[in-house]
Design a protein around this motif. Sequence first.
Motif: not given
Length: 132
Positions: A73-82
């Motif tokens: 899942d890649v969404a608006g709140a997704t952090k690049f570091s995650d």
Amino acid sequence: MASIAGSALSFAKPVKAISTSSLSFSSAKRGSVFLRLQPVPMRFAVCCSAKKDTVDKVCEIVRKQLAVPEGTDVAGATKFSDLGADSLDTVEIVMGLEEEFGISVEESSAQAIATVEDAATLIDQLVSAKST
């Protein structure tokens, strides 16, 4: 030097209150200061959210640049570091965004990007400024 005894806080030197919005001081006897924490109201920041189309494009670019496994899942709140991105990956993401949207991102702005939403919001601002 401060010492804490129960709920009392006493100071060897005089105390100067910097902000009274969240603290109150009262003295029960000479030489003692009691510290009471007052509830601080919650503050909400209102900001312009990025356009959904921009967020979707940023998600695609992030997936491609980081070779994100299918189903992740890649969404608006997704952090690049995650997603396992390091600083070099972030630079590559920004370069991909610059190419896709025809913009130029300053280094100071690029360093502030941590999430997909951060990137999309910055892109919308830069595209809007470019068109005016």
